[in-house]
Design an enzyme around this catalytic site. Structure first.
Site, short mmCIF file in Angstrom:
data_model
loop_
_atom_site.label_atom_id
_atom_site.label_comp_id
_atom_site.label_asym_id
_atom_site.label_seq_id
_atom_site.Cartn_x
_atom_site.Cartn_y
_atom_site.Cartn_z
N CYS A 201 -6.17 -21.38 -0.63
CA CYS A 201 -4.79 -21.85 -0.55
C CYS A 201 -4.08 -21.68 -1.88
O CYS A 201 -4.56 -22.20 -2.91
CB CYS A 201 -4.78 -23.31 -0.13
SG CYS A 201 -3.13 -24.05 -0.12
N CYS A 204 -3.11 -25.44 -3.22
CA CYS A 204 -4.05 -26.43 -3.75
C CYS A 204 -5.42 -25.86 -4.08
O CYS A 204 -6.25 -26.55 -4.66
CB CYS A 204 -4.20 -27.59 -2.78
SG CYS A 204 -5.18 -27.17 -1.30
N CYS A 217 -3.84 -24.46 5.54
CA CYS A 217 -4.79 -25.10 4.65
C CYS A 217 -5.11 -26.47 5.22
O CYS A 217 -4.21 -27.30 5.42
CB CYS A 217 -4.21 -25.24 3.24
SG CYS A 217 -5.28 -26.17 2.11
N CYS A 220 -4.21 -29.45 2.20
CA CYS A 220 -2.88 -29.88 1.74
C CYS A 220 -1.79 -29.68 2.78
O CYS A 220 -0.65 -30.13 2.57
CB CYS A 220 -2.50 -29.17 0.44
SG CYS A 220 -2.03 -27.42 0.67
N ASP A 338 -9.41 0.57 -14.24
CA ASP A 338 -10.55 -0.13 -13.66
C ASP A 338 -10.77 0.35 -12.23
O ASP A 338 -9.92 0.15 -11.36
CB ASP A 338 -10.26 -1.64 -13.68
CG ASP A 338 -11.40 -2.48 -13.11
OD1 ASP A 338 -12.36 -1.90 -12.56
OD2 ASP A 338 -11.31 -3.71 -13.22
#
Length: 412
Positions: A201, A204, A217, A220, A338
């Site tokens: 999430c 949170c 979520c 929260c 990368d």
């Protein structure tokens, strides 16, 4: 309607002229379109030039990890039904390239601008957009860009208090988090095939629950908003529940999603979905993407894939086995140096295809394919790969600079 049309100041005019001259020299020297160097020169002479050039335009910004160049092109085509458009159609999407594009738009009503994710908040401050389209966020160029959660937070902070209409993908939790700080949001159910960057999430840090197409979520309460526009099969569903057929020359589910978002943006400027979608049909290729070219008496389709989410979408639209596939990967500055993202791509989806590998980082890709248990050939050039490929149209998939290398080789 577009706003202030007061003429440019002498300083701004000088900056535009100098920028165009620098771009012309760059083109003459064979160094590309010249849009970036032209914009850099212009901004050096007038640091506020971008804001000045945008002043008379209704500006629409488009940002995402994937699909922003295509969506920018689709929105631009749709809005041409309502007035002249200036756009950075070639994908130069940082402030210098955007400045060069807008310098050619003195007679335009709309500015449809693709913006690199890292620069969105700053460009939005400069050009005061009427609308911002946010499509998706996923891992990309890990050596240059912030982690996706940090980027979403940066957008959220930068767009807080913006008066722009935000047209945002309700199916991507990171996009919803970024857009939720804005007061005026139109939610679009555009889908999300790649979910591996959206399991925690953004509000949170809790674990996201993803039953079917929904998400929320459990800790929260942060959850998917109710969309007013949606992609449903081959149709766009508008806020009134009407279904409008999508007829594109561009392939794949992802481009139907791009068309859905584009229709929502166009509607905000008075262009009906039917008109917008009909105009989008004219788009056959976008900066070389999806072009079918003839090379060495063979037919090649050119496909761009820059990161795991992009490769996943690309695999879904290539012809089935035994269609030969050529893949080319570089790791230059514009790609990100990368290449660890190769390990996030499910290359087992290419089982049954004859595979040929080239590019600066062909050995990195070869190791990844070896681990995936695929048969492949490592080649030194496109010519060698095409010469070895069995009959039939060849799908050519490459990341950014590898794609440009291939376009030059085939004369595209």
């Amino acid at each position: 309607m577009a706003g202030n049309t007061e003429p440019l100041s002498p300083r701004a005019k000088l900056a535009v002229t100098a920028g165009k001259a620098a771009a012309a020299v760059s083109r003459a020297a064979g160094r590309g379109s010249g849009s970036v160097i032209g914009g850099r020169v212009a901004l050096k002479l007038d640091p506020d030039l971008l804001a000045r050039l945008a002043r008379h335009l209704d500006v629409i910004l488009v940002s995402a990890t994937n699909g922003k160049t295509t969506t920018t092109r689709l929105i631009a085509e749709a809005l041409r039904a309502s007035g002249p458009v200036v756009s950075n159609a070639l994908g130069a999407n940082m402030p210098a390239g955007i400045t060069s594009a807008l310098a050619g738009g003195s007679d335009a009503r709309y500015g449809v601008i693709e913006v690199d994710e890292k620069y969105l908040a700053g460009v939005a401050r400069d050009v005061t957009p009427k609308a911002i389209a946010l499509l998706n966020l996923s891992r990309d160029q890990l050596d240059r860009a912030a982690e996706t959660r940090m980027l979403a937070e940066h957008w959220r902070e930068g767009l807080a208090g913006s008066k722009a209409l935000i047209v945002a993908n309700a199916d991507d939790p990171l996009i919803v988090w970024a857009a939720s700080s804005s007061a005026n949001v139109v939610w679009v159910a555009a889908g999300q095939e790649w979910k591996d960057d959206a399991w925690s999430c953004p509000s949170c840090g809790g674990v996201m629950q993803r039953p079917g197409d929904d998400w929320f979520c459990g800790e929260c309460g942060f959850r998917r908003p109710m969309p007013s526009w949606a992609l449903s099969g081959d149709h766009v569903l508008d806020p009134h529940g009407s279904a409008w057929p999508i007829k594109l020359q561009l392939p794949g589910r992802a481009n139907k999603a791009n068309a859905t978002t584009s229709a929502a943006v166009a509607a905000a400027f008075g262009v009906p979905p039917q008109v917008a979608l009909e105009r989008m049909f004219s788009v056959q290729a976008v900066a070389g993407r999806y072009d079918v070219v003839s090379f060495m008496e063979r037919e090649l389709r050119l496909l761009l894939a820059k990161n795991p989410a992009g490769w996943l979408e690309t695999f879904s639209l290539i012809d089935p086995p035994p269609t030969p596939v050529i893949m080319s990967v570089n790791a230059r500055g514009a790609d990100g140096t990368d290449t660890s993202w190769l390990w996030d791509v499910d290359y087992t989806r290419l089982a049954g295809h004859p595979i040929f590998v080239l590019g600066d980082r062909k050995l990195d890709l070869a190791v990844r394919l070896e681990v995936a248990g695929l048969d492949f050939q490592v080649c030194d050039s496109l010519d060698e790969a095409v010469g070895m490929a069995p009959p039939g149209r060849i799908e050519v998939i490459a990341n950014y600079t590898a794609f440009q290398d291939l376009r030059r080789r085939v004369g595209n």
